[in-house]
Write an enzyme that holds these catalytic residues in place. Sequence first.
Site, PDB file in Angstrom:
ATOM      1  N   GLU A  65      46.684 -24.514  78.069  1.00  0.00           N
ATOM      2  CA  GLU A  65      45.907 -25.350  77.378  1.00  0.00           C
ATOM      3  C   GLU A  65      47.108 -26.140  75.989  1.00  0.00           C
ATOM      4  OE1 GLU A  65      42.210 -24.095  75.734  1.00  0.00           O
ATOM      5  OE2 GLU A  65      41.498 -23.328  77.669  1.00  0.00           O
ATOM      6  N   CYS A  90      41.674 -17.343  79.227  1.00  0.00           N
ATOM      7  CA  CYS A  90      42.255 -16.572  80.674  1.00  0.00           C
ATOM      8  C   CYS A  90      42.439 -15.196  80.412  1.00  0.00           C
ATOM      9  CB  CYS A  90      43.321 -17.718  80.985  1.00  0.00           C
ATOM     10  SG  CYS A  90      42.715 -19.167  81.829  1.00  0.00           S
TER      11      CYS A  90
HETATM   12  C1  UDX Z   1      47.205 -18.823  79.886  1.00  0.00           C
HETATM   13  C2  UDX Z   1      48.603 -18.779  80.674  1.00  0.00           C
HETATM   14  O1  UDX Z   1      49.843 -18.871  79.996  1.00  0.00           O
HETATM   15  C3  UDX Z   1      48.251 -19.809  81.857  1.00  0.00           C
HETATM   16  O2  UDX Z   1      49.359 -19.704  82.684  1.00  0.00           O
HETATM   17  C4  UDX Z   1      47.225 -19.810  82.616  1.00  0.00           C
HETATM   18  O3  UDX Z   1      47.182 -20.725  83.407  1.00  0.00           O
HETATM   19  C5  UDX Z   1      46.075 -19.889  81.577  1.00  0.00           C
HETATM   20  O4  UDX Z   1      46.013 -18.709  80.627  1.00  0.00           O
HETATM   21  P1  UDX Z   1      46.585 -20.292  77.854  1.00  0.00           P
HETATM   22  O5  UDX Z   1      45.357 -19.306  77.805  1.00  0.00           O
HETATM   23  O6  UDX Z   1      45.993 -21.712  77.700  1.00  0.00           O
HETATM   24  O7  UDX Z   1      47.408 -20.061  79.128  1.00  0.00           O
HETATM   25  O8  UDX Z   1      47.359 -20.187  76.490  1.00  0.00           O
HETATM   26  P2  UDX Z   1      48.758 -19.224  76.207  1.00  0.00           P
HETATM   27  O9  UDX Z   1      49.770 -20.312  75.888  1.00  0.00           O
HETATM   28  O10 UDX Z   1      49.267 -18.573  77.387  1.00  0.00           O
HETATM   29  O11 UDX Z   1      48.198 -18.350  74.909  1.00  0.00           O
HETATM   30  C6  UDX Z   1      47.252 -17.506  75.134  1.00  0.00           C
HETATM   31  C7  UDX Z   1      47.077 -16.575  73.978  1.00  0.00           C
HETATM   32  O12 UDX Z   1      48.239 -15.730  73.619  1.00  0.00           O
HETATM   33  C8  UDX Z   1      46.790 -17.336  72.792  1.00  0.00           C
HETATM   34  O13 UDX Z   1      46.039 -16.825  71.864  1.00  0.00           O
HETATM   35  C9  UDX Z   1      48.312 -17.205  72.074  1.00  0.00           C
HETATM   36  O14 UDX Z   1      48.160 -17.214  70.486  1.00  0.00           O
HETATM   37  C10 UDX Z   1      48.668 -15.832  72.353  1.00  0.00           C
HETATM   38  N1  UDX Z   1      50.138 -15.502  72.338  1.00  0.00           N
HETATM   39  C11 UDX Z   1      51.089 -16.285  73.400  1.00  0.00           C
HETATM   40  C12 UDX Z   1      50.616 -14.757  71.537  1.00  0.00           C
HETATM   41  O15 UDX Z   1      49.661 -13.919  70.711  1.00  0.00           O
HETATM   42  N2  UDX Z   1      52.133 -14.299  71.446  1.00  0.00           N
HETATM   43  C13 UDX Z   1      52.743 -15.200  72.424  1.00  0.00           C
HETATM   44  O16 UDX Z   1      54.044 -14.983  72.369  1.00  0.00           O
HETATM   45  C14 UDX Z   1      52.248 -16.134  73.217  1.00  0.00           C
END
Ligand code: UDX
Length: 428
Positions: free
Chosen positions: A153, A258
């Site tokens: 997203e 997710c």
């Molecule tokens: C995720 C997957 O990345 C994607 O490939 C899949 O299709 C759907 O799920 P999304 O949930 O949209 O995507 O966001 P993402 O950028 O992955 O972040 C998920 C969560 O992890 C967020 O709350 C973000 O803040 C957290 N996060 C991400 C961290 O806390 N640290 C990081 O280094 C990266």
Amino acid sequence: MKLTVIGAGYVGLVTAAVFSDFGHAVSAIQINPLKLSLLRRGEVPFFEPGLSEVITRNMKDGRLTFTDSYKEGVNGAEVVFICVGTPSSDDGSVDLSYVYKASEMLAPFLGKEAVVVVKSTVPPGTAQKVAEIIGQKTKEKFYIASCPEFLREGSALSDSLCPDRIIIGVDCDKAKEVLLELHKHVNGERIVTDVASAQMIKYASNAFLAMKISFANSIARVSDLVGLDVEAVLKGVGTDSRIGKKFLLPGVGYGGSCFPKDVKGLMRFSSDKGFRFGLLEETESLNKDQTAWSIRAITSLLGGKIRGKRVAVLGLAFKPNTDDLREAPSLPIISYLLDKGAVVSCYDPVAMDHAGKLLKKVRFGKDAYDVCKDADILVLVTEWNEFKELTMKRIKKLMKQPLIFDGRNVYDKNHLTELGFTYKGIGK
Ligand code: UDX
């Protein structure tokens, strides 16, 4: 090609937008009347940068249409994508009822030798059940495939156009040919596998990333205890190309639609098959504990007393560039503070409308400075770009006391300390 997309949520709408933009004729099925009428007016029911432009452009050119009729949507389609939701059930298993319902509904209208692609995240083995359901309602020959979606997203369009890889899960050459042809303009390595393995790839990828974040959060916790700077530590770790810097940023815990769901889904799938996935149990529990630790850190900054304290919260969405609040760490943090008698003011560039339905006792401000007026503490939960370059001198003047909990390590601790703030980050 003539394509059908069933389910116009994140995955479905982005799929419909991207393939219609490549010149295919796409019919997207949305059965919710309210969302359908929005889509027909070219309005996207959620915030995703750039998406509404692509959708309106293709609607205008007649390549993208929306309908609530399976007959109209599926008729004549060469490829039908199932993109409906697969939420967690109360017992942690994956609720596949929407996938099965869509399969049942599409079946009577399926043309000859159509390829039905399950894009929804489903456990390995689901395709067989989908094939059975469809087979009961059609005499036509059809093929089942799986092309899991990896878009994030907030960057959904670029992730779909240039993914690291395109997983083509097929059990026959005909489906492989059709799907390779369909994806020919998408940049990214093609990996052709069987259907069930494609579905496992999706679960394993999301679970691994969630685990990586919980690992980073754990290193941050130890760093915090011994006075190390986790940013320097993880930079050193992530520079090893075998590990990588991405998804190694500590914070207040991961959220979204997710990671929490897919970690649960893979744990449950594994235990049903006879393997207890302890690593994921720990990943999930560390993630919850990370949010709880953040609440303890905020409480401690406030000297242990929350009642009557004014808290300014920056960012509500589970990550920047989205208005999605599903499993957002902001919600348990704010609920706790409200329960303990704090007065909470929040600002988020796009998620406040949604948040208003969930958080009743909160004041929503017009910008970051507005919520900081008379605040006892500033709590940054979501790292929107516009929060990164705030004039901190001005913030300090506005606040009652200069306390900051930086839940995403956005600010420079030394700079803020020099300005007179008491600063607490994650592992800094
Ligand atoms: C995720 C997957 O990345 C994607 O490939 C899949 O299709 C759907 O799920 P999304 O949930 O949209 O995507 O966001 P993402 O950028 O992955 O972040 C998920 C969560 O992890 C967020 O709350 C973000 O803040 C957290 N996060 C991400 C961290 O806390 N640290 C990081 O280094 C990266």
